[in-house]
Design an enzyme around this catalytic site. Structure first.
Site, mmCIF file in Angstrom:
data_model
loop_
_atom_site.group_PDB
_atom_site.id
_atom_site.type_symbol
_atom_site.label_atom_id
_atom_site.label_comp_id
_atom_site.label_asym_id
_atom_site.label_seq_id
_atom_site.Cartn_x
_atom_site.Cartn_y
_atom_site.Cartn_z
ATOM 1 C CG ASP A 169 -1.901 -1.040 1.299
ATOM 2 O OD1 ASP A 169 -1.960 -1.621 0.152
ATOM 3 O OD2 ASP A 169 -2.882 -0.888 2.220
ATOM 4 C CG HIS A 180 2.033 0.056 4.505
ATOM 5 N ND1 HIS A 180 1.731 -1.235 5.330
ATOM 6 C CD2 HIS A 180 1.088 0.590 4.176
ATOM 7 C CE1 HIS A 180 0.501 -0.998 5.575
ATOM 8 N NE2 HIS A 180 0.092 0.202 5.182
#
Length: 196
Positions: A25, A165
């Protein structure tokens, strides 16, 4: 309890095969996303990148590389909005703005927070809302990188959707954990697929 409440969202995949779905992400961020792509390549692993529109706009070369290397992309809004704090109309506009740069009907709400109304509208527009069943917590500066590795090692199973992430904040933990995850689960006979 969450998956039962929100059954229209995808939390994991039912799989008889040893398959894991790695997701990243908040990118693309060249310094971090480049590292991720290099690691994935070593193991012939495919992944899904939930991108922020403004980052794609700023870093289109790395976004194009993600696609060229046959990974999947998803929409993570244009400005990483927290759905609970934003009017539905504004939220949908922001997703649409990101969609100008991200060609995908996969959507992951930033922070995993989205109002029912927002979700309903996106599902109606043909989006699949992709959540997760394993959170590495690589973004959390309060946990050790070892704990981060444990989060994945102890919780991932066939069909799991795992969140990492590709952001500056997560970089230190990610650089420690991702190679371990790829090596360990490959040895255990798993393959890594992109969400289609």
């Amino acid at each position: 309890v969450f998956p039962k409440l929100f059954s229209k969202y995808r939390w994991h995949f039912h799989s008889e095969e040893k398959v894991l779905y790695l997701t990243f992400d908040d990118g693309p961020i060249p310094e971090v996303t480049d590292f991720v792509l290099a690691q994935l390549k070593k193991y012939d692993a495919k992944a899904t990148f939930f991108c922020i529109g403004k980052n794609v706009k700023k870093n289109s070369a790395i976004y194009n590389r993600i696609i060229a290397e046959k990974h999947a992309v998803g929409n993570h809004s244009h400005n990483h909005l927290k759905g609970w704090k934003v009017k539905t109309s504004k939220y949908l506009e922001n997703v649409a703005k990101a969609n100008r740069h991200i060609d995908s009907k996969l959507f992951r709400p930033p922070y995993g927070k989205i109002k029912k109304k927002q979700a309903k509208a996106l599902l109606k527009q043909g989006y699949q809302i992709i959540m997760w069943d394993v959170l590495s917590a690589d973004f959390d500066s309060k946990i050790t990188k070892e704990k981060c590795w444990e989060n994945v090692k102890l919780n991932a199973q066939k069909g799991s959707i795992i969140v990492f992430h590709d952001s500056i904040k997560a970089r230190e933990n990610l650089e420690f954990v991702l190679p371990k995850v790829l090596e360990y689960f490959t040895k255990e006979g798993y393959s890594f697929k992109a969400i289609s």
